[in-house]
Design an enzyme around this catalytic site. Structure first.
Site, mmCIF file in Angstrom:
data_model
loop_
_atom_site.group_PDB
_atom_site.id
_atom_site.type_symbol
_atom_site.label_atom_id
_atom_site.label_comp_id
_atom_site.label_asym_id
_atom_site.label_seq_id
_atom_site.Cartn_x
_atom_site.Cartn_y
_atom_site.Cartn_z
ATOM 1 N N GLU A 1 5.119 9.770 4.286
ATOM 2 C CA GLU A 1 4.584 11.187 5.278
ATOM 3 C C GLU A 1 5.092 10.643 6.422
ATOM 4 O OE1 GLU A 1 0.775 11.630 3.372
ATOM 5 O OE2 GLU A 1 0.574 9.816 4.953
ATOM 6 N N CYS B 1 3.120 10.758 13.374
ATOM 7 C CA CYS B 1 2.622 9.753 13.250
ATOM 8 C C CYS B 1 3.626 9.276 11.812
ATOM 9 C CB CYS B 1 1.495 9.926 12.269
ATOM 10 S SG CYS B 1 0.032 8.694 11.520
ATOM 11 N N CYS C 1 1.665 0.070 0.607
ATOM 12 C CA CYS C 1 1.254 -1.187 1.618
ATOM 13 C C CYS C 1 0.691 -2.303 0.613
ATOM 14 C CB CYS C 1 0.562 -0.645 2.578
ATOM 15 S SG CYS C 1 -0.134 -1.973 3.757
ATOM 16 N N CYS D 1 -6.644 -2.406 2.317
ATOM 17 C CA CYS D 1 -8.100 -2.009 3.062
ATOM 18 C C CYS D 1 -8.288 -0.815 1.609
ATOM 19 C CB CYS D 1 -7.828 -1.321 4.153
ATOM 20 S SG CYS D 1 -6.779 -2.157 5.428
ATOM 21 N N CYS E 1 -8.396 3.003 1.822
ATOM 22 C CA CYS E 1 -6.754 3.490 2.254
ATOM 23 C C CYS E 1 -6.249 4.238 1.716
ATOM 24 C CB CYS E 1 -5.698 2.677 3.237
ATOM 25 S SG CYS E 1 -4.362 3.143 3.563
ATOM 26 N N CYS F 1 -3.917 9.977 6.400
ATOM 27 C CA CYS F 1 -3.211 8.682 6.087
ATOM 28 C C CYS F 1 -3.073 8.477 4.445
ATOM 29 C CB CYS F 1 -4.197 7.375 6.383
ATOM 30 S SG CYS F 1 -3.249 5.517 6.433
HETATM 31 N N1 SAH Z 1 -1.585 0.037 8.413
HETATM 32 C C1 SAH Z 1 -1.867 0.044 9.836
HETATM 33 C C2 SAH Z 1 -1.003 1.497 10.628
HETATM 34 C C3 SAH Z 1 -1.730 2.306 9.395
HETATM 35 S S1 SAH Z 1 -3.075 3.365 9.083
HETATM 36 C C4 SAH Z 1 -3.024 0.072 9.821
HETATM 37 O O1 SAH Z 1 -4.164 0.022 9.305
HETATM 38 O O2 SAH Z 1 -3.427 0.424 11.889
HETATM 39 C C5 SAH Z 1 -3.352 4.209 10.513
HETATM 40 C C6 SAH Z 1 -4.770 3.913 10.494
HETATM 41 O O3 SAH Z 1 -5.523 5.064 9.015
HETATM 42 C C7 SAH Z 1 -5.725 2.691 10.928
HETATM 43 O O4 SAH Z 1 -6.466 2.761 11.384
HETATM 44 C C8 SAH Z 1 -6.668 3.154 9.065
HETATM 45 O O5 SAH Z 1 -7.000 2.060 9.620
HETATM 46 C C9 SAH Z 1 -6.982 4.351 8.838
HETATM 47 N N2 SAH Z 1 -7.012 5.353 7.083
HETATM 48 C C10 SAH Z 1 -6.556 4.161 6.575
HETATM 49 N N3 SAH Z 1 -7.244 4.831 5.614
HETATM 50 C C11 SAH Z 1 -7.730 6.098 5.913
HETATM 51 C C12 SAH Z 1 -8.590 6.819 5.331
HETATM 52 N N4 SAH Z 1 -9.031 7.274 4.098
HETATM 53 N N5 SAH Z 1 -9.817 7.935 6.413
HETATM 54 C C13 SAH Z 1 -9.279 7.587 7.960
HETATM 55 N N6 SAH Z 1 -8.353 6.779 8.336
HETATM 56 C C14 SAH Z 1 -7.908 5.888 7.625
HETATM 57 FE FE1 SF4 Z 2 -2.381 -1.113 5.220
HETATM 58 FE FE2 SF4 Z 2 -3.401 0.876 4.669
HETATM 59 FE FE3 SF4 Z 2 -4.633 -1.116 5.586
HETATM 60 FE FE4 SF4 Z 2 -3.069 0.657 7.261
HETATM 61 S S1 SF4 Z 2 -5.160 0.571 6.346
HETATM 62 S S2 SF4 Z 2 -3.052 -2.059 6.075
HETATM 63 S S3 SF4 Z 2 -1.651 0.974 5.666
HETATM 64 S S4 SF4 Z 2 -4.105 -0.488 3.233
#
Ligand code: SAH
Ligand code: SF4
Length: 369
Positions: free
Chosen positions: A91, A104, A111, A115, A118, A338
């Site tokens: 996306e 974005c 990924c 996390c 996420c 995200c």
């Molecule tokens: N992988 C990279 C970039 C993509 S994620 C990273 O982790 O920085 C982009 C941002 O969205 C990151 O700061 C991540 O922590 C945040 N993010 C991921 N899942 C989320 C969620 N469910 N709610 C809010 N922010 C989220």
């Molecule tokens: Fe990957 Fe989501 Fe963690 Fe960013 S926040 S590194 S996209 S798992």
């Protein structure tokens, strides 16, 4: 398979044109047609020598990504879902603001970092996007949104879509170069941001190869909690990450790093956590904080911090002299967060089961100040 010209930064396109017996200025013309005018049909690139058009026909193309869907939010946010094959989708989100537009962009299908909070991480990793697939998102969005003869629409790119950009380094750097190139999108280095969950060695490489603005997803003030939220923290730890940020700033176009901090109810959002953050960064890393209200999804088992908690947390940081903003939630009506929409398309793996089963407890000292 024909060559996709979106895969090339200008130097690579010049090398390709040279291999066809064409001079560099022809590559510049071609590059401008593709990226500045959004043209994909060689026959419509009128000032391009007929000989070059003839050589390109059948062997090269400007191959965008097949569009699955487009959602427009009441607040002007637009979200596109693109097909990247094999049942995978990525996306891209456009966020209009008063004086600028931000795109974005995704760097991977899924990924591998996984996390805890996420949605993309819960889907597991499918594959890296190619340079062309990263660039195609900007190419499509800019020319989709631009009025005929109108000005540039997108002046900020944030690599904050799906995926960990620094785990797809080889494809990322040429894509950044296309964004920055004056013959391409001409974006300022300060307005292209790589967001990373904190890969120390790759932050050092980016500093050498293509320093742009850096955002680091911190999410916790100590290693025990951060390792529970961002698994790759177990490898390097926060101290090494902060040192890499300081080194990065020697070459960065901005004089601060942005720390992203996803606010999770009862997990990382107490005043004590905020004070611990202040002790961590104050006088060490020039930085700003961007607090992100957690975007909940059912499998996470986590909740968004209440608005008042986020405000109180921000105040602790601000009182310590750290510039802190709270990210506005945009496009909520179209799930423009995200990984959300692509998550509905396919949950390829059972990674989320592993993730939700993993215990998540803040270390006692931090949770109960
Ligand atoms: N992988 C990279 C970039 C993509 S994620 C990273 O982790 O920085 C982009 C941002 O969205 C990151 O700061 C991540 O922590 C945040 N993010 C991921 N899942 C989320 C969620 N469910 N709610 C809010 N922010 C989220
Ligand atoms: Fe990957 Fe989501 Fe963690 Fe960013 S926040 S590194 S996209 S798992």
């Amino acid at each position: 398979m024909t060559v996709n010209l979106l895969d090339f930064d200008l130097d690579a396109l010049a090398a390709y044109c040279e291999s066809l017996g064409e001079k560099r200025f022809r590559a510049v013309q071609l590059f401008r047609w593709i990226h500045q005018k959004g043209e994909s049909d060689f026959d419509r690139m009128l000032d391009l020598a007929k000989s070059l058009r003839g050589k390109l026909a059948g062997v090269a193309e400007v191959r965008g990504l097949p569009l699955i869907s487009e959602h427009r939010s009441a607040d002007g946010t637009v979200k596109w879902l693109f097909d990247v094959g094999g049942g995978n989708a990525v996306e891209t989100v456009y966020i209009p603001e008063d004086d600028r537009g931000t795109l974005c962009v995704s760097s991977q299908a899924g990924c591998a970092v996984g996390c805890r909070f996420c949605s993309t991480g819960h889907q597991g990793f499918s594959r890296n996007l190619s340079t062309g697939e990263i660039v195609a998102q900007l190419w499509f969005a800019e020319h989709r949104l631009r009025q005929p003869g109108g000005e540039r629409v997108i002046d900020n790119v944030v690599m904050m879509g799906m995926g960990e950009p620094l785990q797809n380094y080889a494809a990322l750097v040429p894509a950044l170069k296309v964004m920055l190139d004056d013959h391409g999108y001409g974006l300022s280095r300060r307005r292209v941001t790589v967001s990373t969950s904190g890969m120390v060695a790759m932050i050092d490489r980016l500093r050498e190869d293509c320093p742009v603005a850096l955002a680091v997803s911190l999410h916790a003030p100590n290693d025990a909690l951060r390792s529970a939220l961002v698994p790759l923290n177990r490898k390097d730890g926060i101290d090494a990450l902060l040192d890499a940020c300081v080194r990065y700033l020697e070459r960065a176009p901005r004089d601060f790093v942005t720390f992203e901090y996803c606010m999770l109810d009862g997990v990382n959002d107490s005043d004590a956590h905020a004070r611990e953050l202040v002790r961590l960064v104050k006088g060490h890393v020039p930085c700003k904080f961007n607090l992100i209200p957690f975007n909940p999804f059912p499998a996470s088992g986590l909740k968004r911090s209440p608005r008042e908690r986020v405000a109180a947390f921000a105040r602790v940081l601000q009182d310590a002299g750290i510039v802190t903003t709270v990210r506005k939630t945009r496009g909520d009506d179209i799930d423009a967060a995200c990984g959300q929409l692509a998550g509905e398309v396919q949950d390829r793996t059972r990674v989320h089961l592993r993730l939700v089963r993993a215990p998540l407890r803040a270390p006692a000292a931090a949770a109960n100040p």
